[in-house]
Enzyme design. Structure first.
Site, PDB file in Angstrom:
ATOM      1  N   TYR A   1       0.843  -1.193   0.000  1.00 24.17           N
ATOM      2  CA  TYR A   1       0.000   0.000   0.000  1.00 24.17           C
ATOM      3  C   TYR A   1       0.881   1.246   0.000  1.00 24.17           C
ATOM      4  CZ  TYR A   1       0.225  -0.453   5.215  1.00 24.17           C
ATOM      5  OH  TYR A   1       0.621  -0.595   6.518  1.00 24.17           O
ATOM      6  N   CYS A   2       0.348   2.309  -0.597  1.00 25.76           N
ATOM      7  CA  CYS A   2       1.077   3.582  -0.759  1.00 25.76           C
ATOM      8  C   CYS A   2       2.490   3.351  -1.310  1.00 25.76           C
ATOM      9  CB  CYS A   2       1.146   4.337   0.570  1.00 25.76           C
ATOM     10  SG  CYS A   2       1.572   6.091   0.345  1.00 25.76           S
ATOM     11  N   PRO A   3       2.583   2.697  -2.494  1.00 30.52           N
ATOM     12  CA  PRO A   3       3.907   2.390  -3.040  1.00 30.52           C
ATOM     13  C   PRO A   3       4.654   3.654  -3.469  1.00 30.52           C
ATOM     14  CG  PRO A   3       2.203   1.899  -4.650  1.00 30.52           C
ATOM     15  CD  PRO A   3       1.500   2.297  -3.389  1.00 30.52           C
TER      16      PRO A   3
ATOM     17  N   LYS B   1       8.164  -5.063   2.391  1.00 34.78           N
ATOM     18  CA  LYS B   1       8.148  -3.660   2.827  1.00 34.78           C
ATOM     19  C   LYS B   1       7.727  -3.534   4.291  1.00 34.78           C
ATOM     20  CE  LYS B   1       5.570   0.597   1.745  1.00 34.78           C
ATOM     21  NZ  LYS B   1       4.844   1.298   0.687  1.00 34.78           N
TER      22      LYS B   1
END
Length: 277
Positions: free
Chosen positions: A148-150, A161
């Site tokens: 998420y939110c790369p 991550k």
């Protein structure tokens, strides 16, 4: 000394620690606080400031997330999972905050030369690497697809991550912000965001490309390092690393002249959220 290290070395570092008190604060206050610090540090009236903060179950949405076609359905789901939601005033997409996620902000004055965007990211990346150097695990900065939110400064170990970095700039101040998933399940957090997007988009074509989330690419630092880390363990590492970067490091709060600024920025983000919801 490279430029990122140069940036980390400040004559004075003030530290505002809200890693415990933040649990009782409105998460919007955190974004108002960083904007305040950008303005006061940028004006030269206060020293470079580091802030640590933790919030209870909150999903922080990016502006693009508010344009999802079935946003209301996604928000209903978050409520059912006992999560609050807010929209932040900086870029990026949805991230999860909870009691196992430590947020760190480094606020620098943008002096005559200016701080280019990668230098800010690089400074935070270097600091995190120093904080966990004793584990001898390689921490990489590159986009992790399926997270998420790369972003290009996703921090990962073995392709998993555990952190994301963002930046905010106001009136000659630069805030470099990171969320660190310290403990508990990184993939469970990712599942929450995955379900949010599933319900808020329902497979519809959109102009903006939202991330297709694969929960298996996200883990917490405790999972990745194979040790049980607490928020306070990581806080200690943060303070020790930062202490090496200054002549003076001290614990502080907002100064008298910063409070009116805080009221202004906090009010601004409240109004912005009221407009979105």
């Amino acid at each position: 000394m490279d430029e990122a290290q140069e940036l980390l070395y400040q004559k004075e570092w003030r530290v505002i620690d809200q890693s415990v008190t933040g649990l009782h604060l409105d998460p919007l206050q955190s974004f108002g606080m960083d904007d305040t610090l950008c303005a006061s540090v940028g004006s030269g009236t206060t020293p470079a400031t580091a802030r640590a903060w933790v919030h209870h179950n909150t999903i922080v949405l990016g502006i693009q997330d508010t344009r999802l076609p079935y946003l209301a359905d996604g928000l209903t789901y978050l409520k059912e999972q006992n999560y609050h939601y807010i929209v932040r005033n900086s870029g990026g997409l949805a991230v999860v905050l909870d009691e196992g996620v430590l947020n760190l902000s480094l606020i620098f004055p943008e002096k005559e030369k200016g701080i280019d965007i990668n230098r800010g990211y690089e400074a935070m990346f270097q600091l995190i690497k120093e904080m966990f150097a004793d584990f001898h695990q390689e921490i990489e900065a590159r986009e992790i697809e399926g997270s998420y939110c790369p972003g290009s400064y996703d921090l990962s170990i073995d392709g998993k991550k555990f952190a994301g970095i963002s930046q905010r700039r106001i009136r000659n101040g630069v805030a470099v912000q990171i969320y660190l998933c310290v403990k508990d399940s990184g993939s469970k957090r990712a599942e929450l965001v995955q379900n949010f997007y599933f319900l808020a988009q329902k497979g519809e074509e959109t102009k903006f490309k939202y991330p297709f989330i694969n929960p298996s690419v996200m883990e917490s630092l405790s999972e990745l390092l194979g040790v049980s880390l607490s928020i306070q363990d990581v806080m200690l590492r943060f303070l020790q690393a930062l202490q090496k970067k200054s002549e003076t490091l001290y614990m502080g709060q907002l100064m008298d002249q910063e409070w009116p600024l805080f009221e202004e920025y906090y009010q601004r983000i409240i109004e912005r959220n009221e407009k979105f919801f």
